[in-house]
Design an enzyme around this catalytic site. Structure first.
Site, PDB file in Angstrom:
ATOM      1  N   SER A 130       0.825  -1.212   0.000  1.00  0.00           N
ATOM      2  CA  SER A 130       0.000   0.000   0.000  1.00  0.00           C
ATOM      3  C   SER A 130       0.864   1.269   0.000  1.00  0.00           C
ATOM      4  CB  SER A 130      -0.976  -0.003   1.176  1.00  0.00           C
ATOM      5  OG  SER A 130      -0.314   0.154   2.395  1.00  0.00           O
ATOM      6  N   ASP A 165      16.209   0.020  11.207  1.00  0.00           N
ATOM      7  CA  ASP A 165      15.387   1.180  11.597  1.00  0.00           C
ATOM      8  C   ASP A 165      16.178   2.217  12.398  1.00  0.00           C
ATOM      9  OD1 ASP A 165      13.207  -0.172  10.415  1.00  0.00           O
ATOM     10  OD2 ASP A 165      12.777  -1.220  12.284  1.00  0.00           O
ATOM     11  N   ARG A 173      23.932 -12.909   2.508  1.00  0.00           N
ATOM     12  CA  ARG A 173      23.110 -11.704   2.390  1.00  0.00           C
ATOM     13  C   ARG A 173      23.598 -10.821   1.239  1.00  0.00           C
ATOM     14  NH1 ARG A 173      19.471  -9.835   5.412  1.00  0.00           N
ATOM     15  NH2 ARG A 173      20.036 -11.130   7.178  1.00  0.00           N
ATOM     16  N   HIS A 231       8.709   3.294   8.600  1.00  0.00           N
ATOM     17  CA  HIS A 231       8.535   2.413   9.755  1.00  0.00           C
ATOM     18  C   HIS A 231       7.335   2.904  10.571  1.00  0.00           C
ATOM     19  CE1 HIS A 231       9.690  -0.468  12.795  1.00  0.00           C
ATOM     20  NE2 HIS A 231       9.472   0.472  13.705  1.00  0.00           N
TER      21      HIS A 231
END
Ligand code: GRF
Length: 207
Positions: free
Chosen positions: A14, A151, A67, A115
């Site tokens: 969204s 974050d 990663r 976030h």
């Protein structure tokens, strides 16, 4: 040159949609070049295609490499669509994987994330539940530059949302999400117009 944008998603999409619609509506001067998902079943992929944006799927589940190896595949998809480290922008929009140091270094200060809390409170998963369980009166959302932590990067914009009596994780998440859809496109617009200046951790908006 118009800013070239790559959006990374894992699910609903969204926030991605709010950015793509703002571009369609002429509120942001940027070119969405590709939406990349690590999840083949992300509903956001269908939304991106409906809006005429190219998609790439790079499944992370079952990927046996490191990663950095995984991130290189993401970078390749971005390169292929012209989202380059020197002048592109990468927006994480519900991308549920940590980005490795190599990728962060490559797209230095050109990766954004949203976030659902007022950072630095409630980093990581289920931020809205963490806020409810902690008992805060206010929470909100934060758009920030991505650094090598989770974050933890420099904060660009925040929106405050009240916690109301009887709130559930769902009701609080919905109230926060509305604000996410408002501030993320705004930040992308500011970035596209070179209005965001970063000094160490502090951000100045030149508008
Ligand atoms: C949003 O709450 C965002 O803040 C968080 O993940 C959720 C993604 O939702 N990072 P959507 O996929 O953008 O709908």
């Amino acid at each position: 040159m118009v800013l070239r944008l790559g959006i990374l998603i894992s699910g609903r999409g969204s926030n991605m949609e709010s950015i793509l619609r703002a571009i369609d509506g002429g509120e942001i001067q940027a070119e969405p070049r590709v939406v990349v998902s690590n999840n083949p079943d992300a509903p956001g992929l269908g939304i991106a295609r409906e809006l005429g944006v190219k998609t790439a799927v790079i499944p992370s589940r079952g990927f046996g490499g490191s990663r950095d190896q995984y991130d290189r595949m993401i970078a390749d998809a971005l390169f292929m669509h012209g989202v380059m480290p020197e002048d592109g922008l990468v927006c994480l929009a519900g991308f549920m994987r940590k980005i490795g140091d190599e990728f962060v270094g490559m797209y230095k200060n050109r990766i954004l994330n949203i976030h659902p809390s007022l950072l630095p409170a409630f980093q990581g998963l289920a931020a809205q539940r963490q806020a409810l369980e902690y008992g805060v009166w206010y929470s909100g959302c934060t758009v920030h530059f991505v650094d090598t932590g989770i974050d933890t990067g420099p904060i660009i914009m925040q929106a405050l949302v009240p916690v109301k009596d009887g709130d559930t994780e769902e009701s609080l998440s919905a109230r926060i999400l509305k604000e996410e859809h408002r501030i993320y496109p705004r930040v992308v617009d500011l970035f596209a117009r070179d209005k965001i200046v970063l000094h160490n951790r502090s951000v100045t908006i030149l508008d």
